[in-house]
Enzyme design. Structure first.
Site, mmCIF file in Angstrom:
data_model
loop_
_atom_site.group_PDB
_atom_site.id
_atom_site.type_symbol
_atom_site.label_atom_id
_atom_site.label_comp_id
_atom_site.label_asym_id
_atom_site.label_seq_id
_atom_site.Cartn_x
_atom_site.Cartn_y
_atom_site.Cartn_z
ATOM 1 C CB SER A 43 -0.967 -0.041 1.179
ATOM 2 O OG SER A 43 -1.940 0.978 1.075
ATOM 3 C CG ASP B 19 -6.132 -1.757 -4.532
ATOM 4 O OD1 ASP B 19 -6.683 -0.944 -3.766
ATOM 5 O OD2 ASP B 19 -5.083 -2.360 -4.254
ATOM 6 C CG HIS C 299 -5.263 -2.361 -0.470
ATOM 7 N ND1 HIS C 299 -4.745 -1.715 -1.571
ATOM 8 C CD2 HIS C 299 -4.733 -1.735 0.617
ATOM 9 C CE1 HIS C 299 -3.941 -0.744 -1.171
ATOM 10 N NE2 HIS C 299 -3.915 -0.734 0.145
#
Length: 397
Positions: free
Chosen positions: A174, A272, A341
């Protein structure tokens, strides 16, 4: 009475199962605080020292290193940074002392055969700028020193043996996955020419795109982050030199990756979950809350919403292509169609029986084959909802 005892037994059972799971992933790894960094100004938002968790390599992996940067979003203004500074994303004082390593960081040969015996480091994230900031707000007692943190931690690891590395990977998830892109070439430059260096970005290819209202929410958001943290001067010069009056756009990987020199692998979903919630359909662009259910669970999307989401996937793949990812021999990718994610740090998605499969391959095998150049890896999944191996989404989570 009975219900009270039952709750106690259930709580005990949960604890036991958690311990078993932790042990199966190689047990927990203690935290290291870098107290000397404070004098250098390399500090978290609240001024506390940066930290990492370090599991030392062994055997054939003793000279190999993985530096994995934690994710956790960004803070774009003083109020959001102030609220963040009293959490583990802004202060090492709030961080857990022990952290269980799994997925790419697992110390278990069965679940992580290519990297289990490497030196594995998880860098904690406490600056809110993907390790790019270089400013101080004295009035609010906020320290935007992400770049200094990154430099100090890398220097510390080099002194602890990474300068002798035979193999080295800079990775992240991330906001950490974005950092692995932004710092990849610098990481390469800090290691000997003889070291084989590559980078891995997990869920870090954030798309420069319009939201459902036609607005530029994510562009404005990253612009605020860059200005507040003083990040622009620490973004890759190979990108900022080409962006004219808009150097802050180099927060978007699609503009950075074009000129990167170091091999890099992208693990990302074309759907995502963070990007659908915060880039495509952020709350600010969805005042009527028409997207509230859809963006949490794609099965709850209308036909019109699904078409917009499929168009978002098309934009994402186009950005990858324009960045040279699809055709470059030094770049690899595993792009699945799961509503997910961050996938490399979770064993269930990395290499378990329940891991997503694309073209008969799981993420762990794809990353290992690419790193060791056993074969070129360009895995691209079919459009949603075609992949039955994707983990089921809990729409209430």
């Amino acid at each position: 009475m009975i219900s009270g005892m039952l709750r106690q037994w259930l709580s005990l059972l949960v604890c036991v199962l958690a311990v078993i799971l932790l042990k199966s992933e190689g047990a927990s790894v203690g935290i290291t605080y870098l107290q000397d960094a404070v004098a250098k100004g390399a500090v978290c938002l609240d001024g506390s020292p940066p930290a990492y968790h370090f599991d030392k390599g062994s055997g054939a992996g003793v000279d190999n290193w993985i530096v994995h940067m934690e994710g956790g979003g960004w803070c774009e203004d003083v109020p959001t940074c102030l609220s963040r500074k009293n959490t583990d994303l802004g202060s090492s004082k709030q961080m857990v002392k022990q952290f269980g390593f799994s997925g790419l960081l697992s110390g278990q040969q069965k679940s992580n055969p290519d990297f289990y015996n490497w030196n594995r480091i998880k860098v904690r994230y406490c600056d809110g700028s993907s390790f790019t900031g270089d400013a101080v707000d004295r009035a609010n007692n906020l320290f935007f020193k992400g770049n200094s943190i990154w430099e100090f931690i890398i220097a510390d690891l080099l002194a602890k043996g990474m300068r002798n590395a035979k193999n080295a990977i800079l990775s992240g998830c991330s906001a950490g996955g974005l950092a692995s892109i932004l710092h990849c070439d610098r990481f390469r430059a800090l290691l000997p020419a003889s070291t084989k260096v590559k980078c891995i970005s997990d869920a870090g290819f954030f798309l420069h795109a319009q939201d459902v209202s036609g607005g530029k929410h994510i562009e404005e958001f990253y612009g605020k982050v860059a200005r507040l943290h003083g990040s622009v001067k620490n973004l890759p010069a190979s990108c900022t030199s080409r962006m004219g009056a808009r150097p802050e756009l180099c927060f978007f990987p699609q503009y950075v990756v074009q000129t990167m020199q170091t091999p890099i692998f992208f693990v990302n979903s074309a759907y995502d979950s963070w990007q659908i919630k915060n880039i495509l359909a952020p709350s600010a662009a969805d005042k009527s809350k028409e997207w509230k259910s859809c963006k949490l669970d794609l099965k709850k999307c209308t036909e019109t919403q699904l078409k917009i989401i499929q168009d978002f996937r098309t934009q994402f793949l186009s950005a990858l292509n324009r960045a040279g990812v699809i055709n470059s021999p030094s770049k690899g990718m595993f792009i699945d169609s799961c509503h997910a994610h961050c996938q490399v740090g979770k064993q269930i998605q990395w290499s378990s029986d329940s891991s997503p499969v694309v073209s008969n391959m799981k993420i762990a095998k794809a990353v290992g084959d690419w790193y060791y150049e056993r074969s070129p890896i360009k895995k691209l999944d079919c459009p949603y909802p075609c992949n039955p191996t994707c983990p089921k989404v809990d729409s209430d989570s």
